[in-house]
Motif scaffolding. Structure first.
Motif, PDB file in Angstrom:
ATOM      1  N   GLY A  14      36.305 -68.723  65.444  1.00 37.63           N
ATOM      2  CA  GLY A  14      36.122 -68.119  64.130  1.00 37.63           C
ATOM      3  C   GLY A  14      35.933 -69.175  63.053  1.00 37.63           C
ATOM      4  N   ARG A  15      36.648 -70.278  63.186  1.00 40.64           N
ATOM      5  CA  ARG A  15      36.484 -71.369  62.221  1.00 40.64           C
ATOM      6  C   ARG A  15      35.089 -72.002  62.337  1.00 40.64           C
ATOM      7  NH1 ARG A  15      40.766 -76.359  61.374  1.00 40.64           N
ATOM      8  NH2 ARG A  15      39.816 -77.198  59.474  1.00 40.64           N
ATOM      9  N   VAL A  16      34.589 -72.128  63.586  1.00 40.35           N
ATOM     10  CA  VAL A  16      33.239 -72.650  63.773  1.00 40.35           C
ATOM     11  C   VAL A  16      32.223 -71.761  63.046  1.00 40.35           C
ATOM     12  CG1 VAL A  16      31.405 -72.953  65.498  1.00 40.35           C
ATOM     13  CG2 VAL A  16      33.695 -73.838  65.944  1.00 40.35           C
ATOM     14  N   LEU A  17      32.343 -70.436  63.260  1.00 34.02           N
ATOM     15  CA  LEU A  17      31.421 -69.505  62.600  1.00 34.02           C
ATOM     16  C   LEU A  17      31.542 -69.583  61.080  1.00 34.02           C
ATOM     17  CD1 LEU A  17      31.534 -66.284  64.781  1.00 34.02           C
ATOM     18  CD2 LEU A  17      29.504 -67.554  64.112  1.00 34.02           C
TER      19      LEU A  17
ATOM     20  N   SER B 160      43.710 -85.640  57.429  1.00 33.73           N
ATOM     21  CA  SER B 160      44.871 -85.278  58.233  1.00 33.73           C
ATOM     22  C   SER B 160      44.552 -84.058  59.107  1.00 33.73           C
ATOM     23  CB  SER B 160      46.069 -84.993  57.327  1.00 33.73           C
ATOM     24  OG  SER B 160      47.179 -84.555  58.077  1.00 33.73           O
ATOM     25  N   GLU B 161      43.836 -83.102  58.507  1.00 33.76           N
ATOM     26  CA  GLU B 161      43.475 -81.892  59.261  1.00 33.76           C
ATOM     27  C   GLU B 161      42.526 -82.233  60.406  1.00 33.76           C
ATOM     28  OE1 GLU B 161      41.554 -77.481  58.401  1.00 33.76           O
ATOM     29  OE2 GLU B 161      41.331 -79.087  56.948  1.00 33.76           O
ATOM     30  N   PHE B 162      41.543 -83.122  60.137  1.00 30.61           N
ATOM     31  CA  PHE B 162      40.572 -83.527  61.162  1.00 30.61           C
ATOM     32  C   PHE B 162      41.257 -84.289  62.294  1.00 30.61           C
ATOM     33  CE2 PHE B 162      37.476 -86.771  62.642  1.00 30.61           C
ATOM     34  CZ  PHE B 162      36.611 -85.911  63.277  1.00 30.61           C
ATOM     35  N   ALA B 163      42.242 -85.133  61.925  1.00 23.34           N
ATOM     36  CA  ALA B 163      42.926 -85.962  62.923  1.00 23.34           C
ATOM     37  C   ALA B 163      43.886 -85.135  63.779  1.00 23.34           C
ATOM     38  CB  ALA B 163      43.673 -87.106  62.237  1.00 23.34           C
ATOM     39  N   LYS B 164      44.394 -84.034  63.228  1.00 23.78           N
ATOM     40  CA  LYS B 164      45.402 -83.253  63.945  1.00 23.78           C
ATOM     41  C   LYS B 164      44.822 -81.984  64.557  1.00 23.78           C
ATOM     42  CE  LYS B 164      48.231 -82.777  60.535  1.00 23.78           C
ATOM     43  NZ  LYS B 164      49.407 -82.388  59.745  1.00 23.78           N
ATOM     44  N   MET B 165      43.478 -81.991  64.892  1.00 26.28           N
ATOM     45  CA  MET B 165      42.886 -80.791  65.491  1.00 26.28           C
ATOM     46  C   MET B 165      43.646 -80.431  66.768  1.00 26.28           C
ATOM     47  SD  MET B 165      40.409 -79.355  63.881  1.00 26.28           S
ATOM     48  CE  MET B 165      39.721 -78.467  65.241  1.00 26.28           C
TER      49      MET B 165
ATOM     50  N   PRO C 190      31.330 -87.740  60.683  1.00 26.18           N
ATOM     51  CA  PRO C 190      32.415 -87.499  59.711  1.00 26.18           C
ATOM     52  C   PRO C 190      32.123 -88.169  58.369  1.00 26.18           C
ATOM     53  CG  PRO C 190      33.323 -88.095  61.843  1.00 26.18           C
ATOM     54  CD  PRO C 190      31.853 -88.318  61.940  1.00 26.18           C
ATOM     55  N   TYR C 191      32.387 -87.431  57.287  1.00 23.01           N
ATOM     56  CA  TYR C 191      32.243 -87.876  55.897  1.00 23.01           C
ATOM     57  C   TYR C 191      30.784 -88.046  55.470  1.00 23.01           C
ATOM     58  CZ  TYR C 191      37.256 -88.618  55.982  1.00 23.01           C
ATOM     59  OH  TYR C 191      38.596 -88.426  56.089  1.00 23.01           O
ATOM     60  N   TYR C 192      29.843 -87.572  56.285  1.00 17.73           N
ATOM     61  CA  TYR C 192      28.444 -87.567  55.839  1.00 17.73           C
ATOM     62  C   TYR C 192      28.125 -86.159  55.337  1.00 17.73           C
ATOM     63  CZ  TYR C 192      23.390 -87.396  55.783  1.00 17.73           C
ATOM     64  OH  TYR C 192      22.087 -87.224  55.385  1.00 17.73           O
ATOM     65  N   THR C 193      27.575 -86.045  54.131  1.00 22.54           N
ATOM     66  CA  THR C 193      27.248 -84.745  53.573  1.00 22.54           C
ATOM     67  C   THR C 193      26.015 -84.856  52.696  1.00 22.54           C
ATOM     68  OG1 THR C 193      28.052 -82.886  52.254  1.00 22.54           O
ATOM     69  CG2 THR C 193      28.760 -85.087  51.576  1.00 22.54           C
ATOM     70  N   THR C 194      25.233 -83.777  52.626  1.00 18.18           N
ATOM     71  CA  THR C 194      24.079 -83.695  51.728  1.00 18.18           C
ATOM     72  C   THR C 194      24.401 -82.864  50.496  1.00 18.18           C
ATOM     73  OG1 THR C 194      23.257 -81.752  52.923  1.00 18.18           O
ATOM     74  CG2 THR C 194      22.468 -83.908  53.668  1.00 18.18           C
ATOM     75  N   LYS C 195      25.644 -82.356  50.418  1.00 18.21           N
ATOM     76  CA  LYS C 195      26.042 -81.499  49.296  1.00 18.21           C
ATOM     77  C   LYS C 195      26.661 -82.356  48.189  1.00 18.21           C
ATOM     78  CE  LYS C 195      27.367 -78.077  52.758  1.00 18.21           C
ATOM     79  NZ  LYS C 195      28.515 -77.355  53.324  1.00 18.21           N
TER      80      LYS C 195
ATOM     81  N   LEU D  87      31.044 -79.949  59.517  1.00 15.87           N
ATOM     82  CA  LEU D  87      30.275 -79.929  60.756  1.00 15.87           C
ATOM     83  C   LEU D  87      30.877 -80.849  61.808  1.00 15.87           C
ATOM     84  CD1 LEU D  87      26.622 -79.761  59.397  1.00 15.87           C
ATOM     85  CD2 LEU D  87      28.002 -77.932  60.364  1.00 15.87           C
ATOM     86  N   ALA D  88      31.577 -81.921  61.390  1.00 17.56           N
ATOM     87  CA  ALA D  88      32.278 -82.768  62.349  1.00 17.56           C
ATOM     88  C   ALA D  88      33.384 -81.974  63.050  1.00 17.56           C
ATOM     89  CB  ALA D  88      32.850 -83.996  61.658  1.00 17.56           C
TER      90      ALA D  88
END
Length: 591
Positions: free
Chosen positions: A492-495, A433-438, A545-550, A558-559
């Motif tokens: 700031g969020r990017v950093l 929801s957060e990603f869709a409502k940027m 989106p939804y790809y992670t190595t963690k 990162l998306a």
């Protein structure tokens, strides 16, 4: 660059290429002719050297034989063949005979190889001669090069042998002339050629040993040629430059001169000046340049008139294409021409009609494809916690039906597991929801250095409190103004996301550096870590989106970073190798 300009450049280039090709052919032909002539001159000079060597050798052999046949040497041989013959009586005899027969070197050697008398070094009386093993194998009149020991130096000489052998006695006469500047001066040199002679009497190259017929030069420059011949014992040819001017150079051919037992005694070098060919090549090059410049001027003048008639309709097409590229898809081009240019204008107009139709269909297809991809990834993320929920509920059913007495215990464990998975589902939905409502960024002048310092202070306090896996957070900020058009909160969020990502990449601790610096396109932010790094495959998918190595990552951090940078009309890149850390770079436009 316009089409007309390119046509003019093509015409000019063709003229220059033709002039260059002609000049090059002339240069190659002339150079080959000069090199062939130069080779013939060198061969002629070498033949003259060997003729002089042969002539002088025969003369030396004649003089040595005359000494061997002289009454003095015959009496000496008879006297020394008698029991008790004293060779000391003749210790000075060689000097008188050498002066009488004009020889630089003369030695009288007994049959057992000992020196009876030496003109060049009387103190060698009684010593074994260095060539005593070869004396018995040589015929009378043999001429060869030899190394002769003088009181102060070693010299190379043209030497001949003769025997004094009345009846059964043996006495050897060795005489010769030094191979030096005097010998070379007897050779007639063509203009522009010179001879050098290097006696091979020392283990390393020494310029003082060189003798030659030319002017004194920096003879150290001949060292590579000498060393090459000494190493390979073969002929060697190379160019020697005497100064910065390439015309002041010689083509030098080096020939090894060997003595008995194939010993390298000296190196003869024939130098041929390259001044004439270099000067001629420069003249041809200058004439070629002048011809090329004149051809270009004439070609451009004629080409300007021709290209002007051709490029007018093309210019209209270029202007129409420019309007289309700026979004005016209704552009039409009108060209009054019945040739290929007119056909091209008609095709252009048909293309713009098709582009209008295809743009609408493509935008719709892209929207559908994008939502399909997001739906697929979201379904995959939701499917992961659903399977444990299903297993947990099945366990509850089995416990209810098979083991009622253990149901309470199983129920408590199962409800904990169900709640945990439901929380995972809730997190997935919240992140999506957060990603869709940027929200769209509220652009304003923002100081990147201030944003970096704020985030650095925030994380610095957290990292200092860690007792293990220490991470050293450093900043390197641009000293000039770093104001950009940006949304401070979103940057700031990017950093924050990039710093968190770097911390996760260093489970064993390391160094984290955040930099800002000026760039041609604006301001550059770099976040560099010394962590585990990424493989090429991971670098390709890291912004998906939804790809992670963690182990516990959502795959959206990162998306979101890429989305924010894109909304700011910026650019982001990644540089990483396994085991060598990672660098994220973000370019933002200056305010």
């Amino acid at each position: 660059m316009s089409f007309r300009t390119r046509l003019l450049l093509i015409i000019g280039t063709a003229v220059v290429a033709a002039s260059t090709a002609g000049t090059w052919i002339l240069l190659v032909t002339t150079t080959r002719a000069f090199e062939q002539l130069d080779e013939q001159r060198r061969l002629a000079l070498l033949q003259q050297f060997w003729r002089s060597f042969d002539t002088q050798g025969k003369e030396i052999a004649r003089r040595v034989q005359a000494i061997a046949d002289s009454e003095v040497c015959i009496r000496m041989a008879v006297d020394l063949s008698r029991p008790g013959g004293d060779p000391g009586r003749y210790v000075d005899q060689a000097q008188a005979l050498a002066a009488q027969h004009s020889l630089d070197l003369l030695e009288i050697v007994s049959g057992d190889g000992r020196i009876v008398s030496s003109a060049q070094w009387p103190a060698r009386y009684g010593y074994l001669h260095p060539l005593e093993t070869q004396l018995r194998r040589q015929d009378d009149g043999t001429v060869f090069l030899s190394k002769q020991q003088l009181p102060d130096l070693l010299a190379i000489a043209v030497t001949a042998i003769a025997r004094v052998n009345p009846r059964e006695s043996r006495l050897y006469i060795l005489g010769g002339q030094r191979l030096d500047r005097r010998f070379l001066s007897n050779i007639a040199l063509p203009a522009g050629m010179r001879l050098f002679l290097y006696p091979n009497v020392e283990p390393t190259f020494s310029p003082r040993l060189l003798t030659g017929t030319g002017d004194d030069e920096d003879l150290e420059r001949l060292a590579p040629i000498v060393n090459s011949v000494r190493e390979t014992r073969r002929e060697y040819t190379s160019t020697v430059s005497w100064s910065e001017d390439t015309a002041d150079s010689d083509q030098v051919q080096a020939i090894p001169l060997k003595g008995l037992d194939d010993e390298l005694l000296a190196i003869l070098m024939v130098g041929s000046s390259r001044s004439d060919i270099i000067q001629l090549r420069r003249f041809i090059g200058m004439m070629g340049l002048i011809a090329a410049i004149g051809g270009v001027i004439l070609g451009v003048g004629a080409g300007w008139w021709a290209t002007r008639r051709v490029t007018r309709p093309i210019q209209k097409l270029v202007e129409g294409a420019g309007r289309v590229s700026r979004g005016n898809w209704d552009t039409r081009v009108y060209v009054d021409s019945k040739d290929e240019i007119g056909d091209l204008a008609k095709a252009f107009n048909q293309m713009t009609d098709q582009l209008l139709d295809q743009r609408d269909r493509l935008m719709q297809a892209e929207r559908v494809a994008a939502w399909r991809e997001v739906a697929r990834r979201l379904a995959h993320e939701i499917k992961n916690p659903l399977f444990p929920l299903q297993i947990t509920l099945e366990n509850l059913q089995r416990a209810k039906n098979g083991h009622p007495d253990q149901f309470d215990e199983v129920f408590q464990e199962s409800t904990d597991a169900i709640l945990s998975e439901l929380n995972s589902l809730k997190t997935i939905v919240a992140n999506f929801s957060e990603f869709a409502k940027m929200p769209q960024p509220h652009l304003q002048p923002a100081d990147l250095n201030a944003i970096v310092e704020e985030k650095a202070r925030l994380f610095q306090s957290q990292l200092i409190s860690r007792t293990d896996s220490r991470i050293d957070l450093q900043t390197a900020l641009e000293t000039k103004a770093t104001v950009v058009q940006a949304d401070p909160e979103q940057i700031g969020r990017v950093l924050q996301n990039l710093i968190l990502n770097a911390i996760d990449a260093m489970p064993q601790g390391g160094t984290l550096v955040v930099r800002t610096r000026e760039h041609a396109a604006g301001i550059l932010i770099e976040v560099e870590d010394s962590g585990v790094g990424l493989t090429p495959e991971e670098r390709e998918r890291v912004f998906t989106p939804y790809y992670t190595t963690k182990q516990h990552g959502t795959g959206l951090g990162l998306a979101i970073v890429q989305s924010i940078v894109s909304d700011h009309r910026g650019r982001i890149s990644i540089e990483s190798e396994p085991g060598r850390g990672t660098i994220f770079r973000v370019w933002l436009a200056r305010a």
